[in-house]
Motif scaffolding. Structure first.
Motif, PDB file in Angstrom:
ATOM      1  N   PRO A  92       0.817  -1.226   0.000  1.00 33.30           N
ATOM      2  CA  PRO A  92       0.000   0.000   0.000  1.00 33.30           C
ATOM      3  C   PRO A  92       0.848   1.273   0.000  1.00 33.30           C
ATOM      4  O   PRO A  92       1.874   1.356   0.689  1.00 33.30           O
ATOM      5  CB  PRO A  92      -0.810  -0.118   1.295  1.00 33.30           C
ATOM      6  CG  PRO A  92      -0.839  -1.589   1.594  1.00 33.30           C
ATOM      7  CD  PRO A  92       0.500  -2.092   1.144  1.00 33.30           C
ATOM      8  N   GLY A  93       0.407   2.244  -0.806  1.00 31.27           N
ATOM      9  CA  GLY A  93       1.043   3.558  -0.814  1.00 31.27           C
ATOM     10  C   GLY A  93       2.486   3.560  -1.254  1.00 31.27           C
ATOM     11  O   GLY A  93       3.255   4.449  -0.874  1.00 31.27           O
ATOM     12  N   ALA A  94       2.894   2.607  -2.083  1.00 35.05           N
ATOM     13  CA  ALA A  94       4.303   2.478  -2.460  1.00 35.05           C
ATOM     14  C   ALA A  94       4.753   3.501  -3.497  1.00 35.05           C
ATOM     15  O   ALA A  94       5.951   3.676  -3.712  1.00 35.05           O
ATOM     16  CB  ALA A  94       4.581   1.072  -2.983  1.00 35.05           C
ATOM     17  N   LEU A  95       3.814   4.182  -4.148  1.00 32.75           N
ATOM     18  CA  LEU A  95       4.170   5.102  -5.230  1.00 32.75           C
ATOM     19  C   LEU A  95       3.397   6.398  -5.123  1.00 32.75           C
ATOM     20  O   LEU A  95       2.199   6.396  -4.811  1.00 32.75           O
ATOM     21  CB  LEU A  95       3.845   4.454  -6.592  1.00 32.75           C
ATOM     22  CG  LEU A  95       4.117   5.313  -7.833  1.00 32.75           C
ATOM     23  CD1 LEU A  95       5.623   5.514  -8.031  1.00 32.75           C
ATOM     24  CD2 LEU A  95       3.497   4.680  -9.074  1.00 32.75           C
ATOM     25  N   ARG A  96       4.091   7.511  -5.390  1.00 30.59           N
ATOM     26  CA  ARG A  96       3.419   8.795  -5.597  1.00 30.59           C
ATOM     27  C   ARG A  96       3.457   9.089  -7.088  1.00 30.59           C
ATOM     28  O   ARG A  96       4.499   8.955  -7.737  1.00 30.59           O
ATOM     29  CB  ARG A  96       4.077   9.913  -4.797  1.00 30.59           C
ATOM     30  CG  ARG A  96       3.988   9.677  -3.297  1.00 30.59           C
ATOM     31  CD  ARG A  96       4.309  10.922  -2.505  1.00 30.59           C
ATOM     32  NE  ARG A  96       3.188  11.863  -2.573  1.00 30.59           N
ATOM     33  CZ  ARG A  96       3.236  13.086  -2.034  1.00 30.59           C
ATOM     34  NH1 ARG A  96       4.343  13.507  -1.450  1.00 30.59           N
ATOM     35  NH2 ARG A  96       2.186  13.882  -2.096  1.00 30.59           N
ATOM     36  N   LEU A  97       2.311   9.481  -7.613  1.00 22.78           N
ATOM     37  CA  LEU A  97       2.124   9.637  -9.054  1.00 22.78           C
ATOM     38  C   LEU A  97       1.552  11.017  -9.336  1.00 22.78           C
ATOM     39  O   LEU A  97       0.624  11.465  -8.654  1.00 22.78           O
ATOM     40  CB  LEU A  97       1.157   8.554  -9.543  1.00 22.78           C
ATOM     41  CG  LEU A  97       0.837   8.478 -11.022  1.00 22.78           C
ATOM     42  CD1 LEU A  97       2.058   7.990 -11.798  1.00 22.78           C
ATOM     43  CD2 LEU A  97      -0.332   7.515 -11.254  1.00 22.78           C
ATOM     44  N   LEU A  98       2.105  11.711 -10.323  1.00 21.45           N
ATOM     45  CA  LEU A  98       1.592  13.019 -10.729  1.00 21.45           C
ATOM     46  C   LEU A  98       0.363  12.817 -11.609  1.00 21.45           C
ATOM     47  O   LEU A  98       0.423  12.128 -12.634  1.00 21.45           O
ATOM     48  CB  LEU A  98       2.677  13.799 -11.463  1.00 21.45           C
ATOM     49  CG  LEU A  98       3.817  14.255 -10.533  1.00 21.45           C
ATOM     50  CD1 LEU A  98       5.100  14.508 -11.312  1.00 21.45           C
ATOM     51  CD2 LEU A  98       3.407  15.490  -9.756  1.00 21.45           C
ATOM     52  N   VAL A  99      -0.764  13.405 -11.191  1.00 21.71           N
ATOM     53  CA  VAL A  99      -2.058  13.112 -11.811  1.00 21.71           C
ATOM     54  C   VAL A  99      -2.817  14.397 -12.117  1.00 21.71           C
ATOM     55  O   VAL A  99      -2.525  15.460 -11.559  1.00 21.71           O
ATOM     56  CB  VAL A  99      -2.922  12.217 -10.886  1.00 21.71           C
ATOM     57  CG1 VAL A  99      -2.277  10.851 -10.686  1.00 21.71           C
ATOM     58  CG2 VAL A  99      -3.151  12.908  -9.544  1.00 21.71           C
ATOM     59  N   PRO A 100      -3.827  14.319 -12.986  1.00 13.78           N
ATOM     60  CA  PRO A 100      -4.657  15.499 -13.278  1.00 13.78           C
ATOM     61  C   PRO A 100      -5.526  15.885 -12.081  1.00 13.78           C
ATOM     62  O   PRO A 100      -5.758  15.085 -11.171  1.00 13.78           O
ATOM     63  CB  PRO A 100      -5.538  15.044 -14.455  1.00 13.78           C
ATOM     64  CG  PRO A 100      -4.927  13.781 -14.954  1.00 13.78           C
ATOM     65  CD  PRO A 100      -4.204  13.159 -13.814  1.00 13.78           C
ATOM     66  N   ALA A 101      -6.025  17.097 -12.102  1.00 16.73           N
ATOM     67  CA  ALA A 101      -6.955  17.544 -11.084  1.00 16.73           C
ATOM     68  C   ALA A 101      -8.187  16.657 -11.094  1.00 16.73           C
ATOM     69  O   ALA A 101      -8.696  16.287 -12.145  1.00 16.73           O
ATOM     70  CB  ALA A 101      -7.372  18.995 -11.340  1.00 16.73           C
ATOM     71  N   GLY A 102      -8.641  16.265  -9.914  1.00 17.43           N
ATOM     72  CA  GLY A 102      -9.839  15.437  -9.805  1.00 17.43           C
ATOM     73  C   GLY A 102      -9.602  13.959 -10.016  1.00 17.43           C
ATOM     74  O   GLY A 102     -10.555  13.180  -9.988  1.00 17.43           O
TER      75      GLY A 102
END
Length: 314
Positions: free
Chosen positions: A297-307
């Motif tokens: 769980p929670g192993a990655l932070r990913l840049l994502v679009p708003a919403g």
């Protein structure tokens, strides 16, 4: 802590490219995304590995130097390499989709076919904290994955594709499907889930989903949620060849789950066994079964679009 890891727009990124991805479109996409990132005032270092091991080395070096994000320009295979360096580090992953399947991008609503829009997502610095899968083979080799791990008919197709030297591109994969379909047979599987449940029967395939799709939009695990700490395991029981031919087109809509031959289980880990069968995850070779698979769980932070689903608010 880097700027992006702290939830702020990145100041510096490394763009890692696979020039061969997407029939050669990745390099062009990387140039366009790089130009847009620089318009945002972001320092960009571009690099490409000589081979997969070199790409992982470069990614790990970038993380060690403290870049605010590692950006991949390519397909799911390039993302898979990046995950080996990023998992558990807190350094975010940015994605410029430029591959054939782009299943990670589909899962998180990232813009397809528009490198500038993908760069804008990266520059905005919004992140989602998501799960990853970890697959470990009998020899102790472990590999991270972000989308779907598959074993059975689909992995036999991948094995066949890798052995073929002709034709090139997508047609080689299509030929492999035809050959393996002609050789289709029930495959004896044994799966042991985290709660001790044992599934032991002949199957067409077993797919372990952190996200919903693989193979360019095949929604084999349509309800999979990459932030719930669980896999969606899709088990397809053996069936006659003609019925299999009618079954596979429904996978693209996710309606295959209505078939009586399909079982869905949710589990945080499992062991998969089947003699002579290999496993693939994110479209990449994992190794021969047996394989132990677990959610981290929670192993990655990913840049994502708003919403985007799972976007961090802090």
């Amino acid at each position: 802590m880097t700027a992006a890891a702290a939830g702020r727009p990145p100041r510096s990124v490394m763009v890692l490219t696979n020039a061969a991805a997407g029939a050669g479109h990745a390099e062009k996409a990387a140039r366009r995304a790089t130009a847009r990132l620089r318009e945002h005032g972001i320092e960009v270092l571009n690099t490409a590995g000589a081979d997969p091991e070199d790409a992982i080395r470069l990614a790990r070096e970038a993380v060690g130097r403290g870049v605010d994000a590692l950006v991949t320009a390519g397909g799911d295979g390039m993302i898979s390499l990046a995950l080996q360096a990023l998992a558990g580090t807190g350094t975010p992953l940015g994605i410029v989709p430029a591959g054939t399947g782009n299943d990670h991008a589909r899962a998180y609503g990232l813009p397809l076919g528009d490198p500038e829009a993908a760069a804008d997502v990266i520059a905005a610095g919004r992140t989602a904290t998501v799960d990853l899968g970890r697959a470990t083979t009998a020899d102790g080799t472990g590999r991270w994955f972000g989308s779907v791990l598959a074993a059975g008919f689909d992995s036999l197709v991948s094995d066949r594709t890798n052995r073929l030297r002709w034709p090139r591109g997508r047609m080689r994969y299509n030929l492999a499907i035809l050959v393996e379909f002609a050789n289709l047979r029930p495959l004896p599987f044994r799966l042991v889930l985290a709660d001790g449940t044992v599934i032991e029967r002949d199957l067409v395939l077993a797919a372990v989903g952190n996200t919903s799709s693989y193979g360019g939009g095949m929604r084999m695990c349509p309800q999979a949620d990459p932030a719930d700490g669980l896999f969606d395991l899709t088990v397809v029981r053996a069936m006659p060849r003609l019925k299999v031919a009618r079954f596979f087109p429904t996978v693209f809509k996710g309606t295959h789950v209505q078939h009586q031959e399909v079982e869905i289980h949710r589990t945080s880990s499992l062991r998969i066994e089947s003699p002579g069968i290999t496993a693939y995850a994110d479209g990449e070779y994992i190794g021969p079964l047996p394989v132990q698979v677990e959610v981290v769980p929670g192993a990655l932070r990913l840049l994502v679009p708003a919403g985007a689903r799972g976007a961090d608010t802090g």
